[in-house]
Scaffold this motif. Structure first.
Motif, PDB file in Angstrom:
ATOM      1  N   VAL A 124       0.846  -1.196   0.000  1.00  0.00           N
ATOM      2  CA  VAL A 124       0.000   0.000   0.000  1.00  0.00           C
ATOM      3  C   VAL A 124       0.880   1.244   0.000  1.00  0.00           C
ATOM      4  N   SER A 125       0.430   2.277  -0.676  1.00  0.00           N
ATOM      5  CA  SER A 125       1.172   3.534  -0.760  1.00  0.00           C
ATOM      6  C   SER A 125       1.190   4.245   0.588  1.00  0.00           C
ATOM      7  N   LYS A 126       2.064   5.233   0.723  1.00  0.00           N
ATOM      8  CA  LYS A 126       2.202   5.948   1.985  1.00  0.00           C
ATOM      9  C   LYS A 126       0.909   6.620   2.423  1.00  0.00           C
ATOM     10  N   ASP A 127       0.110   7.093   1.460  1.00  0.00           N
ATOM     11  CA  ASP A 127      -1.143   7.746   1.822  1.00  0.00           C
ATOM     12  C   ASP A 127      -2.271   6.749   2.075  1.00  0.00           C
ATOM     13  N   GLY A 128      -1.989   5.443   1.925  1.00  0.00           N
ATOM     14  CA  GLY A 128      -2.965   4.404   2.216  1.00  0.00           C
ATOM     15  C   GLY A 128      -4.045   4.241   1.168  1.00  0.00           C
ATOM     16  N   LEU A 129      -3.861   4.824  -0.024  1.00  0.00           N
ATOM     17  CA  LEU A 129      -4.938   4.850  -1.017  1.00  0.00           C
ATOM     18  C   LEU A 129      -4.699   3.954  -2.229  1.00  0.00           C
ATOM     19  N   THR A 130      -3.475   3.516  -2.468  1.00  0.00           N
ATOM     20  CA  THR A 130      -3.201   2.687  -3.650  1.00  0.00           C
ATOM     21  C   THR A 130      -2.592   1.353  -3.241  1.00  0.00           C
ATOM     22  N   TRP A 131      -3.236   0.277  -3.671  1.00  0.00           N
ATOM     23  CA  TRP A 131      -2.756  -1.085  -3.422  1.00  0.00           C
ATOM     24  C   TRP A 131      -2.182  -1.646  -4.722  1.00  0.00           C
ATOM     25  N   SER A 132      -0.971  -2.216  -4.645  1.00  0.00           N
ATOM     26  CA  SER A 132      -0.298  -2.741  -5.831  1.00  0.00           C
ATOM     27  C   SER A 132       0.072  -4.210  -5.645  1.00  0.00           C
ATOM     28  N   PHE A 133      -0.024  -4.972  -6.751  1.00  0.00           N
ATOM     29  CA  PHE A 133       0.292  -6.399  -6.752  1.00  0.00           C
ATOM     30  C   PHE A 133       1.124  -6.738  -7.983  1.00  0.00           C
ATOM     31  N   THR A 134       1.944  -7.771  -7.859  1.00  0.00           N
ATOM     32  CA  THR A 134       2.708  -8.301  -8.983  1.00  0.00           C
ATOM     33  C   THR A 134       2.337  -9.765  -9.177  1.00  0.00           C
ATOM     34  N   LEU A 135       2.032 -10.147 -10.422  1.00  0.00           N
ATOM     35  CA  LEU A 135       1.654 -11.528 -10.707  1.00  0.00           C
ATOM     36  C   LEU A 135       2.876 -12.442 -10.715  1.00  0.00           C
ATOM     37  N   LYS A 136       2.669 -13.681 -10.279  1.00  0.00           N
ATOM     38  CA  LYS A 136       3.692 -14.709 -10.417  1.00  0.00           C
ATOM     39  C   LYS A 136       3.908 -14.996 -11.906  1.00  0.00           C
ATOM     40  N   PRO A 137       5.087 -15.430 -12.291  1.00  0.00           N
ATOM     41  CA  PRO A 137       5.338 -15.696 -13.714  1.00  0.00           C
ATOM     42  C   PRO A 137       4.702 -17.003 -14.181  1.00  0.00           C
ATOM     43  N   ASN A 138       4.430 -17.056 -15.476  1.00  0.00           N
ATOM     44  CA  ASN A 138       4.022 -18.290 -16.174  1.00  0.00           C
ATOM     45  C   ASN A 138       2.668 -18.837 -15.729  1.00  0.00           C
TER      46      ASN A 138
END
Length: 583
Positions: A124-138
C-alpha cells in the motif's frame, strides 16, 4: 457474502454456526465432531495474513488421486459469473476453477490469507490509497494462454456493470476512485482509470478514494481472477467461464448440474493452497435434503463418495449424533440468518410488530433444523468477529414462539390492523412448503394479511433482488449474510449503504448519516473497530428494524464413508473442497 441455505428456508434462517471439523469413517481423517454448544461465540475467527507462503501446498496425509467426488445439494447457483458471484456455495465451487490475487488457506482448523496469483498480499502507498500487486510468472488459463494483469483489470471492471450483471459485491463501487460513477466497460465504453495494469511487468494497482485496510481480503474474491476481454461472452460468460484453477468445466447445465475435470495447465508449484486429487468433481443441484442425507448415511455404491453441505437434516439426527457421527464435519461459520423487512414499504411500527410476533421456534420445527444448524441469533453480525460483543434486545430474542396478541395491539395502536405482508417462498421444495404452511397462519393470527408467492428454486435468488419485486419482506439479501472477512467493514456497508441499488442490501435503508458513520468506523485500525461496530449494530437493529435476526449458523457437511479430509473453513462455513479426496 450471501449464504447458501436461504434458498429452501429463507424465512427460517437455517445456515450453519460453530464447532470443530469432522472426520470420515476411517482413521485417515483427523478432525472431530463438536456440533453442540455455543463456544464459537467466544473464539475469534482466524484471519491471519501470511504474505510469504509459497506453493505448492503440502500434501494431505494419506491422500490418493483419482475417482469422482460428488456433491448432492439443495441450493441452486443463480450466477456463476466470476465478476459478480456472491454466494457462499458458489464461491466454494469456484475456488476449484478460479485463481485470484489472494486466497484463504486452511492450516489445520484455522483459515489464513495467503498469496494466490500475486507474489504477496499487496503493498500500500504511503497515503494508504493505492494497493499494488505483482503476478507470479508463467500463470496460464486452461487453454494454455497466459494470464495477464490486464485480464484482472477487465474482470474487476465488469463488476461495475450492475445493470447487466446485478447482485455482486459493491465494495469496489464504494471504495475505488471513480467507482461511484463508473458503469462498467459496456456502458462507460472503456476502463476505470483508477485501475492500472502493466502486462510487461505483470503489475496491477488499485487506487481508492478512501482508505481500505481490508483490501488484501477483498482481493480473494473471484472478480480478482482474470477474464480475457476477447473471450468474454458478457451475460453468458457464467455458462462457461475460463478456468485458471486445478479444475475446468466439462459440462454445466444451469440449475441442474456441474461437472469439473482436471485442468492440465494449472501450475501446482505456484499455488500454496489448492490440490487436485479427484479426477472428476460433480455438483448436482436442487436435490431433496432428507433423501440425500439418508443416502449419504447409508453410503451404498456411489453414495459412499458423495457429500452435501446442506447441514444435518432432522431425519438423520440420531445417526449423526451416534453411529454415523464420523460422517459429519462441523465448523465455525461467518453467517447470520434473518428475515428482511423493507423499510421503504413497511412502516417502522409495523416492522416492530412483526419482530414481536415472529414465531422462531415453530418455523425451526417446520424446517426440521437441528443443533448442527444453528444457535439463536440476536445481532446482525456474527459474534465471533474480533472485538464484537454479543447483546440481546427484548424485541429480538432469537427464540420463542412470538407474542401475537401484543403484535395485534401494536398494529391497532398504529392504525395498521390487517397490514399486508408479501414475500416469495420456494414452492418446489417440500421443506420450504412445510415452513410456509406454518408461517402464513401464524402471521395472520398476529393481525397481518399475508400474500405469499410461490416460486421455483431456480427463480427465487433472482426474484428477491429484482428492483421491481412486488413484495415487502424477504427481498434483497433475503435470508442472511456471511461476512467476507472477520471485520465489520465486510458486514454493514455492503448491507446498508445508501448507494446500494434497490433490493441490493437489507431493508433498503437510505440514510446518509449512517453511510458516514460506517465510513468513519471503517477508517479506524481493525483492532479499534469492534466496539464501534457493536454500537452501530444495536442502533440499526433496534431503531431502524431492517431485519429480524434468527440464527447464527453452523457449517455442517455430511459425507460418504469413502470421502476424506472434509474440513469446514471457518471464514466461509463451507468445506474446503480443494483438499478433499475419495478412495
Amino acid at each position: 457474502m450471501r449464504w447458501t441455505k436461504v434458498v429452501a428456508l429463507a424465512a427460517v434462517g437455517t445456515v450453519a454456526v460453530a464447532g470443530c471439523g469432522g472426520g470420515s469413517a476411517n482413521t485417515k481423517s483427523t478432525a472431530s465432531n463438536s456440533a453442540l454448544g455455543d463456544t464459537f461465540e467466544k473464539v475469534p475467527a482466524s484471519a491471519g495474513l501470511q504474505p510469504d507462503v509459497k506453493g505448492p501446498a503440502a500434501e494431505v496425509a494419506g491422500a490418493t488421486k483419482g475417482g469422482t467426488l460428488t456433491f448432492n445439494v439443495n441450493s441452486v447457483p443463480e450466477s456463476t459469473d466470476p465478476s459478480v458471484q456472491y454466494y457462499q456455495d458458489t464461491a466454494a465451487i469456484m475456488r476449484l476453477t478460479n485463481r485470484t490475487l489472494t486466497q484463504f488457506k486452511m492450516q489445520g482448523n484455522k483459515s489464513v490469507l495467503v498469496p494466490d496469483m500475486a507474489t504477496d498480499l499487496g503493498s500500500v502507498s504511503k497515503d494508504g490509497l493505492t494497493w499494488s500487486f505483482t503476478l507470479k510468472p508463467n500463470l496460464k488459463y486452461e487453454d494454455g494462454t497466459a494470464i495477464k494483469a490486464s485480464d484482472i483489470k477487465y474482470s474487476v471492471e465488469r463488476s461495475f456493470a450492475v445493470d447487466e450483471l446485478p447482485g455482486g459485491p459493491t465494495y469496489q463501487i464504494d471504495y475505488f476512485k471513480g467507482g461511484d460513477t463508473y458503469k462498467g466497460p459496456w456502458q462507460s465504453k472503456g476502463g476505470l482509470d483508477s485501475i492500472k495494469a502493466d502486462d510487461a511487468t505483470g503489475t496491477i494497482s488499485f487506487t481508492m478514494r478512501k482508505k481500505f485496510a481490508s483490501f488484501p481480503y477483498f482481493a480473494s474474491f473471484t472478480m480478482f481472477g482474470g477474464i480475457p476481454q476477447a473471450k468474454d461472452t458478457k451475460t453468458n460468460y457464467q455458462l462457461h467461464w475460463i478456468s485458471s484453477g486445478p479444475y475446468k468445466i466439462q459440462s454445466y447445465n444451469k440449475g441442474t448440474n456441474l461437472t469439473l475435470v482436471k485442468n492440465t495447465n494449472w501450475d501446482a508449484s505456484s499455488d500454496p493452497a489448492r490440490h487436485q486429487y479427484p479426477d472428476t468433481i460433480t455438483f448436482n443441484f436442487g436435490k431433496d435434503i432428507p433423501t440425500t442425507a439418508k443416502s449419504i448415511m447409508a453410503s451404498n455404491g456411489t453414495d459412499a463418495t458423495t457429500a452435501s453441505y446442506d447441514g444435518v437434516d432432522a431425519s438423520i439426527l440420531q445417526q449423526a449424533l451416534g453411529s454415523n457421527k464420523n460422517q459429519v464435519a462441523t465448523g465455525a461459520s461467518p453467517c447470520v440468518a434473518w428475515q428482511t423487512l423493507d423499510t421503504q414499504k413497511i412502516p417502522l411500527e409495523v416492522r416492530k410488530a412483526i419482530a414481536v410476533a415472529y414465531p422462531y421456534d415453530q418455523l425451526r420445527i417446520a424446517g426440521a433444523v437441528t443443533q448442527f444448524d444453528y444457535s439463536p441469533a440476536s445481532t446482525i453480525a456474527a459474534p465471533q468477529i474480533p472485538g464484537f460483543e454479543k447483546y440481546v434486545d427484548p424485541m429480538f430474542p432469537g427464540k420463542g414462539k412470538g407474542d401475537p396478541a401484543k403484535a395485534k395491539q401494536m398494529l391497532a395502536a398504529a392504525g395498521k390492523t390487517g397490514f399486508e405482508l408479501s414475500y416469495y417462498y420456494t414452492n418446489d421444495d417440500p421443506t420450504a412448503q412445510n415452513v410456509e404452511a406454518v408461517r402464513k397462519p401464524l402471521l395472520e393470527a398476529a393481525g397481518f394479511k399475508v400474500k405469499s408467492i410461490g416460486v421455483s428454486k431456480t427463480e427465487r435468488r433472482k426474484k428477491v433482488r429484482d428492483p421491481k419485486a412486488e413484495v415487502n419482506m424477504g427481498q434483497g439479501v433475503s435470508g442472511g449474510w456471511c461476512y467476507d472477512w472477520p471485520a465489520g467493514d465486510s458486514v454493514y456497508p455492503p448491507l446498508f449503504n445508501s448507494t446500494l441499488p434497490l433490493n441490493g442490501g437489507v431493508g433498503n435503508l437510505k440514510d446518509k448519516a449512517l453511510d458516514n458513520e460506517m465510513s468513519d468506523i471503517s477508517q479506524l485500525p481493525l483492532e479499534q473497530q469492534g466496539a464501534k461496530w457493536t454500537a452501530l449494530d444495536k442502533k440499526i437493529l433496534t431503531t431502524m428494524v431492517p431485519a429480524i435476526p434468527t440464527n447464527y449458523s453452523k457449517g455442517s457437511v455430511i459425507f460418504g464413508t469413502k470421502v476424506h479430509n472434509t474440513v469446514v473453513d471457518p471464514n466461509s462455513g463451507m468445506p474446503d473442497i480443494t483438499g478433499m479426496w475419495v478412495g
